[in-house]
Design a protein around this motif. Structure first.
Motif, PDB file in Angstrom:
ATOM      1  N   ARG A  60       0.834  -1.210   0.000  1.00 49.38           N
ATOM      2  CA  ARG A  60       0.000   0.000   0.000  1.00 49.38           C
ATOM      3  C   ARG A  60       0.869   1.261   0.000  1.00 49.38           C
ATOM      4  NH1 ARG A  60      -4.156  -0.851  -2.005  1.00 49.38           N
ATOM      5  NH2 ARG A  60      -5.042   0.999  -1.047  1.00 49.38           N
ATOM      6  N   ILE A  61       1.924   1.252  -0.821  1.00 49.07           N
ATOM      7  CA  ILE A  61       2.813   2.413  -0.916  1.00 49.07           C
ATOM      8  C   ILE A  61       2.061   3.534  -1.613  1.00 49.07           C
ATOM      9  CG2 ILE A  61       4.986   3.284  -1.846  1.00 49.07           C
ATOM     10  CD1 ILE A  61       6.032   0.398  -1.744  1.00 49.07           C
ATOM     11  N   SER A  62       1.786   4.594  -0.863  1.00 47.10           N
ATOM     12  CA  SER A  62       0.906   5.625  -1.404  1.00 47.10           C
ATOM     13  C   SER A  62       1.135   6.918  -0.637  1.00 47.10           C
ATOM     14  CB  SER A  62      -0.545   5.151  -1.228  1.00 47.10           C
ATOM     15  OG  SER A  62      -1.457   5.972  -1.862  1.00 47.10           O
ATOM     16  N   PRO A  63       1.115   8.089  -1.269  1.00 46.50           N
ATOM     17  CA  PRO A  63       0.893   8.283  -2.706  1.00 46.50           C
ATOM     18  C   PRO A  63       2.159   8.043  -3.525  1.00 46.50           C
ATOM     19  CG  PRO A  63       1.212  10.405  -1.664  1.00 46.50           C
ATOM     20  CD  PRO A  63       1.236   9.380  -0.552  1.00 46.50           C
ATOM     21  N   ILE A  64       1.965   7.774  -4.805  1.00 43.48           N
ATOM     22  CA  ILE A  64       3.057   7.618  -5.754  1.00 43.48           C
ATOM     23  C   ILE A  64       2.975   8.763  -6.756  1.00 43.48           C
ATOM     24  CG2 ILE A  64       3.971   6.193  -7.636  1.00 43.48           C
ATOM     25  CD1 ILE A  64       4.570   4.975  -5.016  1.00 43.48           C
ATOM     26  N   ASN A  65       4.109   9.412  -7.005  1.00 42.27           N
ATOM     27  CA  ASN A  65       4.179  10.491  -7.987  1.00 42.27           C
ATOM     28  C   ASN A  65       4.774   9.944  -9.283  1.00 42.27           C
ATOM     29  OD1 ASN A  65       3.175  12.410  -6.152  1.00 42.27           O
ATOM     30  ND2 ASN A  65       5.210  12.697  -5.286  1.00 42.27           N
ATOM     31  N   ILE A  66       4.042  10.089 -10.369  1.00 37.70           N
ATOM     32  CA  ILE A  66       4.408   9.409 -11.613  1.00 37.70           C
ATOM     33  C   ILE A  66       4.602  10.404 -12.759  1.00 37.70           C
ATOM     34  CG2 ILE A  66       3.699   7.657 -13.291  1.00 37.70           C
ATOM     35  CD1 ILE A  66       1.907   6.499 -11.006  1.00 37.70           C
ATOM     36  N   SER A  67       5.743  10.307 -13.412  1.00 32.59           N
ATOM     37  CA  SER A  67       6.005  11.089 -14.621  1.00 32.59           C
ATOM     38  C   SER A  67       5.421  10.332 -15.805  1.00 32.59           C
ATOM     39  CB  SER A  67       7.511  11.297 -14.814  1.00 32.59           C
ATOM     40  OG  SER A  67       8.033  12.164 -13.838  1.00 32.59           O
ATOM     41  N   VAL A  68       4.357  10.860 -16.362  1.00 30.97           N
ATOM     42  CA  VAL A  68       3.650  10.176 -17.438  1.00 30.97           C
ATOM     43  C   VAL A  68       4.086  10.697 -18.808  1.00 30.97           C
ATOM     44  CG1 VAL A  68       1.389   9.725 -18.469  1.00 30.97           C
ATOM     45  CG2 VAL A  68       1.659   9.680 -15.976  1.00 30.97           C
ATOM     46  N   HIS A  69       3.968  11.993 -19.008  1.00 33.63           N
ATOM     47  CA  HIS A  69       4.351  12.700 -20.234  1.00 33.63           C
ATOM     48  C   HIS A  69       3.422  12.420 -21.415  1.00 33.63           C
ATOM     49  CE1 HIS A  69       7.675  13.611 -17.746  1.00 33.63           C
ATOM     50  NE2 HIS A  69       8.248  12.438 -17.874  1.00 33.63           N
ATOM     51  N   THR A  70       3.068  11.175 -21.615  1.00 33.85           N
ATOM     52  CA  THR A  70       2.072  10.813 -22.628  1.00 33.85           C
ATOM     53  C   THR A  70       1.593   9.396 -22.348  1.00 33.85           C
ATOM     54  OG1 THR A  70       1.608  10.554 -24.995  1.00 33.85           O
ATOM     55  CG2 THR A  70       3.810   9.944 -24.241  1.00 33.85           C
ATOM     56  N   THR A  71       0.343   9.118 -22.723  1.00 37.61           N
ATOM     57  CA  THR A  71      -0.163   7.740 -22.616  1.00 37.61           C
ATOM     58  C   THR A  71      -0.189   7.048 -23.973  1.00 37.61           C
ATOM     59  OG1 THR A  71      -2.430   8.608 -22.758  1.00 37.61           O
ATOM     60  CG2 THR A  71      -1.549   8.154 -20.544  1.00 37.61           C
ATOM     61  N   ASP A  72       0.238   7.736 -25.006  1.00 36.68           N
ATOM     62  CA  ASP A  72       0.379   7.131 -26.331  1.00 36.68           C
ATOM     63  C   ASP A  72       1.590   6.187 -26.276  1.00 36.68           C
ATOM     64  OD1 ASP A  72       1.435   6.666 -28.964  1.00 36.68           O
ATOM     65  OD2 ASP A  72       0.230   8.334 -29.701  1.00 36.68           O
ATOM     66  N   PRO A  73       1.385   4.868 -26.394  1.00 39.64           N
ATOM     67  CA  PRO A  73       2.491   3.912 -26.203  1.00 39.64           C
ATOM     68  C   PRO A  73       3.701   4.184 -27.086  1.00 39.64           C
ATOM     69  CG  PRO A  73       0.385   2.758 -26.288  1.00 39.64           C
ATOM     70  CD  PRO A  73       0.105   4.181 -26.682  1.00 39.64           C
ATOM     71  N   GLU A  74       3.476   4.372 -28.383  1.00 35.86           N
ATOM     72  CA  GLU A  74       4.611   4.577 -29.299  1.00 35.86           C
ATOM     73  C   GLU A  74       5.340   5.879 -28.987  1.00 35.86           C
ATOM     74  OE1 GLU A  74       3.448   4.297 -33.356  1.00 35.86           O
ATOM     75  OE2 GLU A  74       2.667   2.248 -33.184  1.00 35.86           O
ATOM     76  N   LEU A  75       4.588   6.923 -28.687  1.00 36.77           N
ATOM     77  CA  LEU A  75       5.210   8.212 -28.392  1.00 36.77           C
ATOM     78  C   LEU A  75       5.988   8.152 -27.086  1.00 36.77           C
ATOM     79  CD1 LEU A  75       5.690  11.178 -29.032  1.00 36.77           C
ATOM     80  CD2 LEU A  75       3.504  11.710 -27.918  1.00 36.77           C
ATOM     81  N   ARG A  76       5.457   7.456 -26.095  1.00 34.29           N
ATOM     82  CA  ARG A  76       6.161   7.374 -24.815  1.00 34.29           C
ATOM     83  C   ARG A  76       7.478   6.604 -24.957  1.00 34.29           C
ATOM     84  NH1 ARG A  76       6.042   5.180 -19.232  1.00 34.29           N
ATOM     85  NH2 ARG A  76       6.024   7.008 -17.861  1.00 34.29           N
TER      86      ARG A  76
END
Length: 444
Positions: free
Chosen positions: A148-164
């Motif tokens: 239950r490690i929370s909160p987690i800070n996530i660098s997403v930048h894009t959810t487009d698989p190929e672009l990421r």
């Protein structure tokens, strides 16, 4: 069993006074072997296993005796020890090669620790660091869920698989949506970040990313969008552009539209733009309440609004006259120059015989496209202030310094600056109370 067979990473550096650990005879230099029979590999293991109201702690004493301590305590109560290494384990380095990575844009010859890229979920939990999830195995994701490690800070930048995959230069980066979904199903709290690169992950791709992240609201409670920062040391790196007034205005128009949609649907704006976009556009920064508690203040989301509000509130308590006229200088980045002038005027209007000069520091060290105050170096401070009348002292923000140190990014120390400018340097922590109290206390 010989000492060398034990995990010597779990060395206790400090035992807090009047703590359970002190009462049980645990001492500095002792080593934790296990809790409730479970090996302690890192700080997450420790925090998870220490939380029960009854625990059995196995300790290796410095004389090589092994103590087994039975402890009854409140649930989630710590026993009062600190480790030599806060993580216990070695920090995990980042295996991405992001097209916008700031560390890749540092000049050669700086301190080696500055070139270390962390991407460690434990640092996200303990210190608020942002991680990409690309450098983690499925087992490590399962561990976040289990503990239950929370909160987690996530660098997403894009959810487009190929672009990421392209942006992070990591073949494993494309599964971000699936990993977010798994954390969401486990009700893990998350904050997300998007570093926005013009022509790369903006426009329709940004819209897709924001909508994908909103699928996981409220477990993803906020999304911060910050503009890419480019230094002058980009030879051989991916060709990127920066935001200007026109592109910032177009972006903010879009964000404010999305905020209205989300506010109507769920009562939260959900996505927030960094202060830099508003300054670039010349647009008024949103009101205090519009930041909904400032969940991503460390990302520069609402930092100026909070500081202004706090300074205004603190100055309502102040009515002061310096016995002897004094002058102080504030050094700030190009981005915050007008803001700091406005803030300083508020202080001057409430404290008689006080003069504050705000001086804009151009970033010659990293390049003048870097305009934020937190990346000003000691070298630039000395070079650009050496012929100025500093007055009775120089005020800078602590964000210019490395965390926990009196050292700038270029290894110049506070003392170096004081000696070079023949003045006292005062540090502010970007909170209004601290900012106002500095000037109030200077008269004492």
């Amino acid at each position: 069993m010989e000492l060398r067979e034990f995990n010597t990473q779990n060395v206790i550096e400090n035992v807090k006074k009047d703590s359970i650990a002190e009462e049980m005879g645990i001492e500095t230099g002792d080593i934790i072997l296990s809790i409730n029979g479970n090996e302690i590999k890192d700080i997450i293991d420790y925090k998870f296993n220490i939380s029960d109201d009854y625990i059995v702690v196995e300790i290796l004493k410095q004389n090589e005796e092994i103590w087994e301590l039975e402890i009854e305590k409140d649930y989630d109560e710590d026993i009062g020890i600190e480790f030599t290494n806060p993580l216990i384990d070695r920090a995990k380095s980042c295996r991405n090669k992001c097209i916008f990575c700031f560390i890749d844009q540092l000049p050669k010859g700086m301190r080696k620790t500055l070139y270390f890229k962390d991407d460690d979920s434990r640092l996200s939990f303990l210190q608020g660091n942002f991680i990409t999830l690309t450098n983690m195995s499925d087992e490590e994701i399962d561990r976040i869920v289990k503990y239950r490690i929370s909160p987690i800070n996530i660098s997403v930048h894009t959810t487009d698989p190929e672009l990421r995959v392209k942006m992070l230069n990591n073949k494993n980066a494309g599964n971000i949506y699936d990993r977010l979904r798994k954390l969401n199903e486990a009700n893990i709290d998350m904050n997300c970040q998007i570093v926005l690169c013009p022509g790369i992950n903006d426009g329709e791709r940004l819209d897709r990313t924001i909508n994908d992240l909103f699928d996981f609201y409220p477990n993803i409670s906020s999304v911060a969008i910050v503009p890419v920062g480019l230094t002058k040391f980009r030879e051989g790196l991916f060709d990127l552009g920066t935001f200007d007034k026109e592109s910032s205005r177009e972006f903010l128009d879009y964000i404010e539209k999305k905020q209205k949609e989300f506010l109507k649907e769920v009562g939260s704006r959900f996505v927030f733009a960094s202060d830099e976009f508003y300054i670039l556009d010349g647009r008024e920064i949103p009101e205090y309440d519009e930041y909904e508690g400032f969940p991503q203040i460390e990302n520069g989301i609402g930092l100026m609004r909070r500081l202004k509000e706090e300074v205004t509130n603190e100055l309502e308590k102040v009515e002061l006259e310096y016995l002897i006229p004094k002058k102080y200088t504030i050094a700030t980045g190009v981005l915050a120059y007008d803001f700091m002038k406005s803030l300083s005027k508020q202080v001057i209007d409430k404290i008689s015989n006080l003069n504050i000069e705000v001086i804009e520091i151009k970033n010659k060290y990293f390049g003048e496209s870097i305009t934020v105050t937190g990346l000003i170096t000691g070298t630039d401070l000395i070079e650009q202030l050496k012929d100025k009348n500093i007055g009775n002292g120089l005020l800078i923000t602590k964000s210019m310094l490395r965390s926990g140190e009196d050292v700038f990014l270029d290894d110049i120390t506070i003392k170096d600056v004081e000696d070079a400018l023949n003045t006292k340097v005062y540090l502010s922590d970007n909170r209004g109370k601290n900012f106002v109290e500095l000037f109030v206390n200077m008269e004492r």
